[in-house]
Design a protein around this motif. Sequence first.
Motif, PDB file in Angstrom:
ATOM      1  N   ARG A 192      -0.716  28.816 123.026  1.00 47.52           N
ATOM      2  CA  ARG A 192      -0.985  27.623 122.223  1.00 47.52           C
ATOM      3  C   ARG A 192       0.119  26.581 122.419  1.00 47.52           C
ATOM      4  O   ARG A 192      -0.154  25.376 122.489  1.00 47.52           O
ATOM      5  CB  ARG A 192      -1.106  27.991 120.737  1.00 47.52           C
ATOM      6  CG  ARG A 192      -2.327  28.845 120.386  1.00 47.52           C
ATOM      7  CD  ARG A 192      -3.624  28.059 120.482  1.00 47.52           C
ATOM      8  NE  ARG A 192      -4.787  28.857 120.158  1.00 47.52           N
ATOM      9  CZ  ARG A 192      -5.435  28.819 118.988  1.00 47.52           C
ATOM     10  NH1 ARG A 192      -5.001  28.012 118.023  1.00 47.52           N
ATOM     11  NH2 ARG A 192      -6.501  29.579 118.783  1.00 47.52           N
ATOM     12  N   GLU A 197      -1.692  23.150 121.623  1.00 46.15           N
ATOM     13  CA  GLU A 197      -2.721  23.382 120.613  1.00 46.15           C
ATOM     14  C   GLU A 197      -2.096  23.886 119.315  1.00 46.15           C
ATOM     15  O   GLU A 197      -1.044  24.526 119.317  1.00 46.15           O
ATOM     16  CB  GLU A 197      -3.745  24.395 121.116  1.00 46.15           C
ATOM     17  CG  GLU A 197      -4.520  23.928 122.342  1.00 46.15           C
ATOM     18  CD  GLU A 197      -5.444  25.009 122.903  1.00 46.15           C
ATOM     19  OE1 GLU A 197      -6.210  24.684 123.827  1.00 46.15           O
ATOM     20  OE2 GLU A 197      -5.381  26.165 122.423  1.00 46.15           O
ATOM     21  N   ALA A 198      -2.770  23.617 118.205  1.00 41.71           N
ATOM     22  CA  ALA A 198      -2.307  24.081 116.897  1.00 41.71           C
ATOM     23  C   ALA A 198      -2.586  25.569 116.722  1.00 41.71           C
ATOM     24  O   ALA A 198      -3.444  26.148 117.399  1.00 41.71           O
ATOM     25  CB  ALA A 198      -2.998  23.284 115.796  1.00 41.71           C
ATOM     26  N   LEU A 199      -1.871  26.176 115.786  1.00 42.58           N
ATOM     27  CA  LEU A 199      -2.096  27.576 115.441  1.00 42.58           C
ATOM     28  C   LEU A 199      -3.209  27.690 114.414  1.00 42.58           C
ATOM     29  O   LEU A 199      -3.454  26.766 113.640  1.00 42.58           O
ATOM     30  CB  LEU A 199      -0.823  28.193 114.855  1.00 42.58           C
ATOM     31  CG  LEU A 199       0.439  28.179 115.713  1.00 42.58           C
ATOM     32  CD1 LEU A 199       1.587  28.798 114.927  1.00 42.58           C
ATOM     33  CD2 LEU A 199       0.220  28.913 117.019  1.00 42.58           C
ATOM     34  N   GLN A 200      -3.883  28.853 114.409  1.00 42.04           N
ATOM     35  CA  GLN A 200      -4.785  29.135 113.306  1.00 42.04           C
ATOM     36  C   GLN A 200      -3.960  29.261 112.030  1.00 42.04           C
ATOM     37  O   GLN A 200      -2.825  29.757 112.048  1.00 42.04           O
ATOM     38  CB  GLN A 200      -5.575  30.415 113.569  1.00 42.04           C
ATOM     39  CG  GLN A 200      -6.611  30.256 114.655  1.00 42.04           C
ATOM     40  CD  GLN A 200      -7.496  31.475 114.809  1.00 42.04           C
ATOM     41  OE1 GLN A 200      -8.128  31.652 115.847  1.00 42.04           O
ATOM     42  NE2 GLN A 200      -7.576  32.324 113.792  1.00 42.04           N
ATOM     43  N   GLU A 201      -4.539  28.850 110.932  1.00 44.15           N
ATOM     44  CA  GLU A 201      -3.757  28.694 109.702  1.00 44.15           C
ATOM     45  C   GLU A 201      -3.188  30.000 109.156  1.00 44.15           C
ATOM     46  O   GLU A 201      -2.219  29.979 108.398  1.00 44.15           O
ATOM     47  CB  GLU A 201      -4.609  28.015 108.629  1.00 44.15           C
ATOM     48  CG  GLU A 201      -5.848  28.800 108.231  1.00 44.15           C
ATOM     49  CD  GLU A 201      -6.659  28.098 107.160  1.00 44.15           C
ATOM     50  OE1 GLU A 201      -6.229  27.021 106.727  1.00 44.15           O
ATOM     51  OE2 GLU A 201      -7.715  28.625 106.756  1.00 44.15           O
ATOM     52  N   ASP A 206       6.455  29.259 108.588  1.00 40.52           N
ATOM     53  CA  ASP A 206       7.716  28.670 109.017  1.00 40.52           C
ATOM     54  C   ASP A 206       8.874  29.422 108.374  1.00 40.52           C
ATOM     55  O   ASP A 206       8.680  30.437 107.688  1.00 40.52           O
ATOM     56  CB  ASP A 206       7.749  27.165 108.721  1.00 40.52           C
ATOM     57  CG  ASP A 206       7.799  26.846 107.228  1.00 40.52           C
ATOM     58  OD1 ASP A 206       8.035  27.756 106.394  1.00 40.52           O
ATOM     59  OD2 ASP A 206       7.598  25.666 106.879  1.00 40.52           O
ATOM     60  N   SER A 213       1.459  25.455 111.372  1.00 41.75           N
ATOM     61  CA  SER A 213       0.338  24.989 112.189  1.00 41.75           C
ATOM     62  C   SER A 213       0.773  24.641 113.607  1.00 41.75           C
ATOM     63  O   SER A 213      -0.044  24.625 114.530  1.00 41.75           O
ATOM     64  CB  SER A 213      -0.330  23.775 111.545  1.00 41.75           C
ATOM     65  OG  SER A 213       0.614  22.718 111.394  1.00 41.75           O
ATOM     66  N   ASP A 214       2.055  24.388 113.801  1.00 47.92           N
ATOM     67  CA  ASP A 214       2.602  24.001 115.100  1.00 47.92           C
ATOM     68  C   ASP A 214       3.355  25.197 115.688  1.00 47.92           C
ATOM     69  O   ASP A 214       4.223  25.768 115.021  1.00 47.92           O
ATOM     70  CB  ASP A 214       3.561  22.818 114.915  1.00 47.92           C
ATOM     71  CG  ASP A 214       4.021  22.210 116.231  1.00 47.92           C
ATOM     72  OD1 ASP A 214       4.117  22.942 117.239  1.00 47.92           O
ATOM     73  OD2 ASP A 214       4.295  20.998 116.263  1.00 47.92           O
ATOM     74  N   ARG A 216       5.746  25.293 117.570  1.00 49.14           N
ATOM     75  CA  ARG A 216       7.196  25.044 117.578  1.00 49.14           C
ATOM     76  C   ARG A 216       7.846  25.488 116.276  1.00 49.14           C
ATOM     77  O   ARG A 216       9.056  25.765 116.246  1.00 49.14           O
ATOM     78  CB  ARG A 216       7.465  23.562 117.832  1.00 49.14           C
ATOM     79  CG  ARG A 216       7.136  23.133 119.266  1.00 49.14           C
ATOM     80  CD  ARG A 216       7.257  21.641 119.459  1.00 49.14           C
ATOM     81  NE  ARG A 216       6.262  20.917 118.669  1.00 49.14           N
ATOM     82  CZ  ARG A 216       6.055  19.609 118.735  1.00 49.14           C
ATOM     83  NH1 ARG A 216       6.796  18.879 119.559  1.00 49.14           N
ATOM     84  NH2 ARG A 216       5.131  19.024 118.001  1.00 49.14           N
ATOM     85  N   GLN A 217       7.079  25.570 115.199  1.00 51.27           N
ATOM     86  CA  GLN A 217       7.630  26.083 113.942  1.00 51.27           C
ATOM     87  C   GLN A 217       7.961  27.569 114.042  1.00 51.27           C
ATOM     88  O   GLN A 217       8.757  28.080 113.250  1.00 51.27           O
ATOM     89  CB  GLN A 217       6.633  25.840 112.803  1.00 51.27           C
ATOM     90  CG  GLN A 217       6.420  24.384 112.461  1.00 51.27           C
ATOM     91  CD  GLN A 217       5.321  24.213 111.425  1.00 51.27           C
ATOM     92  OE1 GLN A 217       4.139  24.308 111.732  1.00 51.27           O
ATOM     93  NE2 GLN A 217       5.720  23.983 110.185  1.00 51.27           N
TER      94      GLN A 217
END
Length: 355
Positions: A192, A197-201, A206, A213-214, A216-217
């Motif tokens: 992702r 792309e965003a992550l599934q919720e 974090d 959602s990112d 990178r978090q």
Amino acid sequence: MIQIDPQKMSRALAALFVRYGANPNEAEEVAVHLTECNLQGHDSHGLIRAAWYIEKIEKKEIVCSAPITVEKETQSSAVVNGHWGFGQPICRHAMEVAIEMAQKSVVACVAVRNANHVGRLGAYTAMASARGMVGIGMANLHGTSHCVAPFGGIDRKLPTNPISIAFPRSGTPHFLLDMTSSIVAEGKLKIRLNRGEALQEDWAIDHEGRPASDPRQFYDEPKGAILPLGGSVGYKGFALSLAIDALSGALSGAQCSNPKAKRHGNACLFLAIRIDAFLPLTDFEERIDELVSHVKASRPAPASEGIQIPGEPEFYRRRAHLAEGIQLEETTWKQLMAKAQAVGAESDFEQCIQR
């Protein structure tokens, strides 16, 4: 995304591993394993790992041509020491030992320590299934690579700790469960990230425990964590992860997860069970077929693509990808090309692109 010919990629990757110091046999085995992961739709354990493997060779973390020794052997158990070689040949050898022992003793258990990343566990349990046996495998990360929060916590304390179970059905594909005890494999977050792309919720949190959602978090400091399998009942995935960590890490003589462990790798536990010691194999397969038919008789849920038994998604994806090719993220492709260019092998990989 870049469309790749899987057979050409496997050959090019094997040749690249040889250029970096691997012997031809281990290079081919690892290249085939990684390509097979992409063919079967498990990109998280496939070609995205290739450049990382080369970096580990360069850092002397992967010991090319390392010996594989069997220690503490009984009639039905053994400990395999991989001496920090490539994980794939080590685990293939361990399952071969387990299968051979189970032929005589019905049940065999083989533990593995000092192995680098072993790839997809299902590749090894499927070996037992192909021989008319039940195959069971599990792995921790040799005490390291904490990226999963315990249920009720927010800090990284465990790896994704996978488990696989395989057994035969009449015809193909055989039953093949291959899953992490976390809600998602870490490599899927990496994919992702590479695709933007965003992550599934419900995948990760974090560093303060809020839904992430990112990607990178998860990867950037301060780092977040993956959640255990189960969502609101994640204590189930957490308990499974602890059991896998304990059995893989302790029985092998490696380490369970702890803050002092430093060297990344896999410690594993493999079991082979001879089915025909309990009942004729054909009778076993008949019962499994009845079970599958019973489950598939359910009405499909709205928007469902139908009911699939573990092993079927990989079987059909592989068939499609062999005909159509596999797709690589541009980031993964650039990482591979950088390693190829460093040793003058870029033309081998350019020929893999399907135009």
